[in-house]
Design an enzyme around this catalytic site. Structure first.
Site, PDB file in Angstrom:
ATOM      1  N   SER A 131       0.895  -1.098   0.038  1.00 15.42           N
ATOM      2  CA  SER A 131       0.114  -0.016   0.075  1.00 15.42           C
ATOM      3  C   SER A 131       0.838   1.387   0.110  1.00 15.42           C
ATOM      4  CB  SER A 131      -0.809   0.116   1.344  1.00 15.42           C
ATOM      5  OG  SER A 131      -1.444   1.300   1.460  1.00 15.42           O
ATOM      6  N   TYR A 145      -1.517  -0.586  10.038  1.00 10.73           N
ATOM      7  CA  TYR A 145      -1.957  -0.903   8.821  1.00 10.73           C
ATOM      8  C   TYR A 145      -0.701  -0.432   8.021  1.00 10.73           C
ATOM      9  CZ  TYR A 145      -3.794  -1.107   4.201  1.00 10.73           C
ATOM     10  OH  TYR A 145      -3.900  -1.515   2.680  1.00 10.73           O
TER      11      TYR A 145
HETATM   12  N1  LIG Z   1      -8.578  -0.706  -1.946  1.00 15.73           N
HETATM   13  C1  LIG Z   1      -7.545   0.460  -1.619  1.00 15.73           C
HETATM   14  O1  LIG Z   1      -8.014   1.594  -1.655  1.00 15.73           O
HETATM   15  C2  LIG Z   1      -6.271  -0.274  -1.468  1.00 15.73           C
HETATM   16  C3  LIG Z   1      -5.324   0.858  -1.261  1.00 15.73           C
HETATM   17  C4  LIG Z   1      -3.918   0.375  -0.921  1.00 15.73           C
HETATM   18  C5  LIG Z   1      -3.829  -1.345  -1.035  1.00 15.73           C
HETATM   19  N2  LIG Z   1      -4.736  -1.959  -1.071  1.00 15.73           N
HETATM   20  C6  LIG Z   1      -4.528  -3.427  -0.854  1.00 15.73           C
HETATM   21  O2  LIG Z   1      -4.914  -4.188  -1.835  1.00 15.73           O
HETATM   22  C7  LIG Z   1      -5.156  -5.478  -1.354  1.00 15.73           C
HETATM   23  C8  LIG Z   1      -6.697  -5.610  -1.747  1.00 15.73           C
HETATM   24  O3  LIG Z   1      -7.407  -4.787  -1.063  1.00 15.73           O
HETATM   25  P1  LIG Z   1      -9.043  -4.672  -1.472  1.00 15.73           P
HETATM   26  O4  LIG Z   1      -9.447  -3.130  -1.346  1.00 15.73           O
HETATM   27  O5  LIG Z   1      -9.402  -5.305  -2.615  1.00 15.73           O
HETATM   28  O6  LIG Z   1      -9.809  -5.387  -0.119  1.00 15.73           O
HETATM   29  P2  LIG Z   1     -11.037  -6.051   0.109  1.00 15.73           P
HETATM   30  O7  LIG Z   1     -12.266  -5.372  -0.885  1.00 15.73           O
HETATM   31  O8  LIG Z   1     -11.393  -5.952   1.327  1.00 15.73           O
HETATM   32  O9  LIG Z   1     -10.975  -7.559  -0.419  1.00 15.73           O
HETATM   33  C9  LIG Z   1     -10.061  -8.313   0.263  1.00 15.73           C
HETATM   34  C10 LIG Z   1      -9.793  -9.700  -0.344  1.00 15.73           C
HETATM   35  O10 LIG Z   1      -8.864 -10.406   0.668  1.00 15.73           O
HETATM   36  C11 LIG Z   1      -9.648 -11.536   1.262  1.00 15.73           C
HETATM   37  N3  LIG Z   1      -9.083 -11.652   2.575  1.00 15.73           N
HETATM   38  C12 LIG Z   1      -9.394 -10.879   3.739  1.00 15.73           C
HETATM   39  N4  LIG Z   1      -8.925 -11.463   4.718  1.00 15.73           N
HETATM   40  C13 LIG Z   1      -8.682 -12.917   4.510  1.00 15.73           C
HETATM   41  C14 LIG Z   1      -8.143 -13.855   5.131  1.00 15.73           C
HETATM   42  N5  LIG Z   1      -8.131 -13.662   6.624  1.00 15.73           N
HETATM   43  N6  LIG Z   1      -7.945 -14.884   4.758  1.00 15.73           N
HETATM   44  C15 LIG Z   1      -7.970 -15.010   3.353  1.00 15.73           C
HETATM   45  N7  LIG Z   1      -8.390 -14.002   2.527  1.00 15.73           N
HETATM   46  C16 LIG Z   1      -8.711 -12.801   3.108  1.00 15.73           C
HETATM   47  C17 LIG Z   1     -11.099 -11.099   1.255  1.00 15.73           C
HETATM   48  O11 LIG Z   1     -11.764 -12.367   1.045  1.00 15.73           O
HETATM   49  P3  LIG Z   1     -13.317 -12.484   1.842  1.00 15.73           P
HETATM   50  O12 LIG Z   1     -14.111 -12.067   0.506  1.00 15.73           O
HETATM   51  O13 LIG Z   1     -13.518 -13.919   1.895  1.00 15.73           O
HETATM   52  O14 LIG Z   1     -13.200 -11.468   2.772  1.00 15.73           O
HETATM   53  C18 LIG Z   1     -11.106 -10.518  -0.347  1.00 15.73           C
HETATM   54  O15 LIG Z   1     -11.258 -11.558  -1.392  1.00 15.73           O
HETATM   55  C19 LIG Z   1      -4.901  -5.580   0.197  1.00 15.73           C
HETATM   56  O16 LIG Z   1      -3.557  -5.954   0.211  1.00 15.73           O
HETATM   57  C20 LIG Z   1      -4.960  -3.941   0.467  1.00 15.73           C
HETATM   58  O17 LIG Z   1      -4.186  -3.560   1.756  1.00 15.73           O
HETATM   59  C21 LIG Z   1      -6.021  -1.665  -1.340  1.00 15.73           C
END
Ligand SMILES: NC(=O)c1ccc[n+]([C@@H]2O[C@H](COP(=O)([O-])OP(=O)(O)OC[C@H]3O[C@@H](n4cnc5c(N)ncnc54)[C@H](OP(=O)(O)O)[C@@H]3O)[C@@H](O)[C@H]2O)c1
Length: 236
Positions: A131, A145
């Site tokens: 991130s 985080y």
């Molecule tokens: N969105 C942003 O603005 C942003 C910005 C910077 C970095 N990121 C990074 O991008 C990545 C994805 O983020 P996102 O926004 O797509 O998140 P999200 O919409 O919350 O999706 C998270 C994904 O990870 C899975 N997951 C969460 N906890 C888990 C666990 N304990 N075991 C296995 N799978 C798990 C979830 O599965 P379930 O559906 O089963 O819960 C889902 O498929 C992360 O590393 C996040 O830190 C995101």
């Protein structure tokens, strides 16, 4: 790949499957969403496998890699994407939430890398989804985080040295605000984030997935140990 049922991860499954990869991905609880991701990949002519594996539990991650080997015979690309974010000041956050972030965001990535490396040959790719908060934390309440994502950046640099002799690259993609369930572009925090970005919009899962696709491909063979921003100028 870890965490492929929703958000960025679902975008990465769709993109890598369209690229021709056989994609195994984990999810924690969203069974129906995971099945829909598989169905969409298959309908588009690709191959995908959903594995329920909670990154809180080491054995789940070990088992997920083993199931991937059973089905596909090896691991060419590992994408560590699953992560959780709990926000609050260091004194307000519950230790259980802090432990979950450290375990899911950092420890489980280490486990997935260790397990996958036993089955990864020359030309392998490890792509961590970090991130931009590793480099910039403009709001209070994000320190733990950010710590987890800083750890991923450090791990990436260190492992580049260990893996280069095997012609395996490892990189850390650092998204900025990206429209997902975790950070909706129309959510209550969106205006504040847009206020510190150069861009006037959130990124999309497809844009992050396209960057993953590039790093996974042969043209990116000389990129390793890097933390690469895809953040709409959040850190500019
Ligand atoms: N969105 C942003 O603005 C942003 C910005 C910077 C970095 N990121 C990074 O991008 C990545 C994805 O983020 P996102 O926004 O797509 O998140 P999200 O919409 O919350 O999706 C998270 C994904 O990870 C899975 N997951 C969460 N906890 C888990 C666990 N304990 N075991 C296995 N799978 C798990 C979830 O599965 P379930 O559906 O089963 O819960 C889902 O498929 C992360 O590393 C996040 O830190 C995101």
């Amino acid at each position: 790949m870890t965490g492929g049922s929703r958000g960025v991860g679902a975008g990465v499954v769709a993109r890598l499957a369209a690229d021709g990869a056989q994609v195994a991905f984990t999810y924690a609880s969203s069974k129906e969403r995971a099945e829909a991701v598989v169905d969409a990949a298959v309908e588009a002519g690709g191959t995908a496998l959903a594995i329920r594996a909670d990154s809180l539990h080491e054995q789940d991650v070990v088992s997920a890699v083993a199931q991937t080997i059973d089905r596909f015979g090896g691991v060419d690309i590992l994408v560590n994407n699953a992560a959780v974010g709990s926000f609050g000041t260091i004194t307000d956050l519950a230790m259980a939430d802090i432990d979950a972030m450290l375990t899911i965001n950092v420890r489980s990535a280490v486990v997935a890398i260790r397990e996958s490396l036993a089955h990864m040959g020359s030309g392998g790719r490890i792509i961590n989804v970090g991130s931009i908060n590793a480099d910039r934390t403009p709001f209070p309440g994000q320190s733990v985080y950010a710590l987890t994502k800083g750890a991923i950046a450090s791990l990436t640099r260190g492992l580049a040295r260990e893996l280069a002799p095997r012609a395996i690259t490892i990189n850390n993609l650092q998204p900025g605000p990206t429209d997902t369930d975790a950070n909706p572009a129309d959510g209550p925090l969106a205006a504040g984030m847009l206020g510190v970005m150069a861009s006037d919009r959130f990124g999309t899962a497809a844009e992050v997935a396209a960057f993953v696709s590039y790093l996974a491909g042969p043209e990116a063979a000389f990129i390793t140990g890097a933390s690469l921003d895809i953040d709409g100028g959040f850190a500019a």
